[in-house]
Design a protein around this motif. Sequence first.
Motif, PDB file in Angstrom:
ATOM      1  N   SER A 219     -44.195 -33.798   2.039  1.00 49.15           N
ATOM      2  CA  SER A 219     -43.427 -35.036   1.903  1.00 49.15           C
ATOM      3  C   SER A 219     -43.197 -35.423   0.452  1.00 49.15           C
ATOM      4  N   LEU A 220     -43.893 -34.772  -0.490  1.00 48.97           N
ATOM      5  CA  LEU A 220     -43.747 -35.078  -1.914  1.00 48.97           C
ATOM      6  C   LEU A 220     -42.983 -33.997  -2.671  1.00 48.97           C
ATOM      7  N   ARG A 221     -42.587 -32.937  -2.009  1.00 51.89           N
ATOM      8  CA  ARG A 221     -41.925 -31.832  -2.697  1.00 51.89           C
ATOM      9  C   ARG A 221     -40.613 -32.284  -3.341  1.00 51.89           C
ATOM     10  N   THR A 222     -40.309 -31.683  -4.480  1.00 48.24           N
ATOM     11  CA  THR A 222     -39.016 -31.907  -5.111  1.00 48.24           C
ATOM     12  C   THR A 222     -37.981 -30.981  -4.497  1.00 48.24           C
ATOM     13  N   VAL A 223     -36.725 -31.157  -4.879  1.00 49.31           N
ATOM     14  CA  VAL A 223     -35.663 -30.406  -4.228  1.00 49.31           C
ATOM     15  C   VAL A 223     -35.750 -28.916  -4.542  1.00 49.31           C
ATOM     16  N   THR A 224     -36.213 -28.556  -5.735  1.00 47.92           N
ATOM     17  CA  THR A 224     -36.301 -27.132  -6.074  1.00 47.92           C
ATOM     18  C   THR A 224     -37.366 -26.421  -5.229  1.00 47.92           C
ATOM     19  N   THR A 225     -38.549 -27.023  -5.135  1.00 46.08           N
ATOM     20  CA  THR A 225     -39.599 -26.413  -4.308  1.00 46.08           C
ATOM     21  C   THR A 225     -39.272 -26.553  -2.830  1.00 46.08           C
ATOM     22  N   GLY A 226     -38.615 -27.645  -2.447  1.00 45.00           N
ATOM     23  CA  GLY A 226     -38.244 -27.825  -1.047  1.00 45.00           C
ATOM     24  C   GLY A 226     -37.244 -26.785  -0.585  1.00 45.00           C
TER      25      GLY A 226
END
Length: 278
Positions: A219-226
């Motif tokens: 739920s805390l991931r940024t868009v690059t890691t997501g």
Amino acid sequence: MATRQERRDLLIGSILMILVILTLFPFVFMVITSLKDNNQFHTSYWSPSLPFHWENYTVAWNQISVYIMNSLVIAVSSMVGVLVLSSIAAFVFARYRFPGRNFLFTMIAVLLMVPSISSLVPLFILVRDMGLINTRLALILPYIASGSIFATFLMRTFFQQVPNELFEAAHIDGAAGWQAYFYVMLPLSGPIIGTIILLTLTTVWNDYFWPLLTLNDDSLRTVTTGLAFLQGQNVTLWGPLFAGYVLASLPLVVVYFMASRYFIAGVGGVVGGGDMLK
């Protein structure tokens, strides 16, 4: 002579056009692929294929919207922190005389030459010992600290080009130091502030390794890691995957078109000796 000039202009224009096509082609390919299903992706790899599957964007948004929101919160918070810290520091370095001023600014300039990878392990240990792992502050605070280095260097160079007469007039009118900062310096600093905003948002938004290292909660991931996580989960769903890439690129595209004029003016003013202030 005119013919030779025309030929040279044609050659330069052709080279520039080729560079533009090579630069934009990956983005065009990404948009085209985002509108395909898997069958269209394999049968018409390079060219568009009908019908367009706009529902891929709905699927992608449902999967990565939380990641985009996380990146927006982190990027905007980091940008505000960098602007506040670097502008105040640059103003002090540019307009005040105090012992050790040149030495301190030299130390800041030296930090620009330190590879970021060399501070990765110490920074991770520091963040871990502060209990910030798996929190947004684990990203925001390091981004502010690292981004303020170059921003302070850039803004101090710009601030030094502002004529002293403006501050002398403000002082005669009874303005204190903080009033000169707010009412004289900041209104003149639109181009350099736009430059810092664009550089900071681009750096924070595109960062991959540090969020991957410090955030484990989905739920805390940024868009690059997501997006990397999405690719691992849905590796065969090419349309929604590329639609996610397009959606992740749009905020930076919008920011660039809004701030590009200020970016060019800010860099041109610093390199050109402050001609835009005249």
